[in-house]
Design an enzyme around this catalytic site. Structure first.
Site, PDB file in Angstrom:
ATOM      1  N   SER A 144     -28.247 -87.534 -89.729  1.00 49.47           N
ATOM      2  CA  SER A 144     -29.086 -88.018 -88.627  1.00 49.47           C
ATOM      3  C   SER A 144     -30.218 -88.852 -89.214  1.00 49.47           C
ATOM      4  CB  SER A 144     -29.677 -86.821 -87.872  1.00 49.47           C
ATOM      5  OG  SER A 144     -30.727 -87.214 -87.024  1.00 49.47           O
ATOM      6  N   TYR A 157     -33.651 -78.788 -85.948  1.00 49.12           N
ATOM      7  CA  TYR A 157     -32.720 -79.914 -86.090  1.00 49.12           C
ATOM      8  C   TYR A 157     -33.093 -80.745 -87.318  1.00 49.12           C
ATOM      9  CZ  TYR A 157     -29.745 -83.858 -84.679  1.00 49.12           C
ATOM     10  OH  TYR A 157     -28.782 -84.836 -84.632  1.00 49.12           O
TER      11      TYR A 157
END
Ligand code: NAP
Length: 252
Positions: A144, A157
């Protein structure tokens, strides 16, 4: 090798986790279009993905909830029994939980870390144990922008995806000598369920769009090309990278 042969996945078998929707579905379709047989692993029905691939004989559905390590042995056994061997593993399944760091709960921490990082490591370990005797294989982790940046309101996350980038490097160092390539792709802002909350927030949506040099959100198939490259013979000397596919976001 011709240019086409360099990227061909003909004769290869791939596992894609979270292949029922979003980026995972696009990756499964992309790998299949390059010639691979694809085992679609996840907790939901894979019919839509099979229809998009359009060749049911080259698809396998394996139901598995990757919130725990319990299904890992079954995944490896089912795919090996189906195709004889595993050549490519794409660790795509992932979740996100949003809350201010001051309010973030242990449940939201553990849930995200378990799917996004712990299962990624142990599924990779189980699959690579089958690859080592053959001296070849490709592991591609879906990282990510939060592998590079901090973000806000997504502490577990960010920790998990930063962990994915670190783990990608460690595994590349340990497994490159065994003929295994371990790399990651870091999607930018892509239109999927994962980003619905951001796209529905007019202020966040505007701020994000203004920062993307390409000027638009990415689409799931935008990620499939980079994954196909890393899965192919064209990437045989590529080890340990996290490749951004982000419309230029990180260049800004
Ligand atoms: P998505 O549409 O929400 O897809 C997530 C996938 O993960 C779904 O297939 C989901 O299955 C699966 N999954 C979640 N928990 C699971 C579990 N416990 N066991 C098995 N499968 C599970 O989101 P996406 O955007 O395509 O995300 C795919 C990957 O890309 C994720 O790792 C995400 O972090 C990463 N990513 C996305 C973006 C973006 O902008 N969209 C950006 C950077 C990175 P169900 O449908 O059954 O829940």
């Amino acid at each position: 090798m011709t240019n086409t042969a360099m990227f061909s996945l003909e004769g290869k078998t791939a596992i894609v986790t979270g292949a029922n929707t979003g980026i995972g579905q696009a990756i499964a379709v992309g790998l299949a279009s390059a010639g691979a047989k694809v085992a679609c692993v996840g907790r939901s029905d894979m019919t839509e993905t099979f229809e998009k691939i359009g060749a049911p004989a080259r698809c396998l559905e394996v139901r598995a909830d990757l919130a725990t390590l319990e299904p890992i042995d079954h995944i490896v056994e089912a795919v090996t029994e189906w195709s004889g061997s595993i050549d490519i593993l794409v660790n795509n399944a992932g979740i996100i939980r949003r809350a201010d760091a001051l309010d973030f709960t242990e449940e939201d921490w553990d849930a995200v870390m378990d799917v996004n990082l712990k299962s990624v490591f142990f599924l990779s370990q189980a699959v690579v144990r089958t690859m080592v005797p053959r001296g070849q294989g490709k592991i591609i982790n879906i990282a990510s922008l939060l592998s590079f940046q901090g973000g806000i309101r997504i502490p577990s996350y960010t920790a998990s995806k930063s962990g994915v980038a670190g783990l990608t490097k460690l595994l590349a160092c340990e497994w490159a000598p065994k003929g295994i390539n371990v790399n990651a792709v870091a999607p930018g802002y892509i239109e999927t369920n994962n980003t619905l909350a951001l796209r529905n927030d007019p202020d966040r949506n505007k701020a994000i769009l203004e920062r993307i040099p390409a000027g638009n959100w990415g689409q799931a198939p935008d990620i499939a090309g980079a994954v196909t490259f890393l899965a192919s013979g064209a990437a045989n000397y590529v080890h340990g990278i996290t490749l951004p596919v982000d419309g230029g976001w990180l260049a800004r």
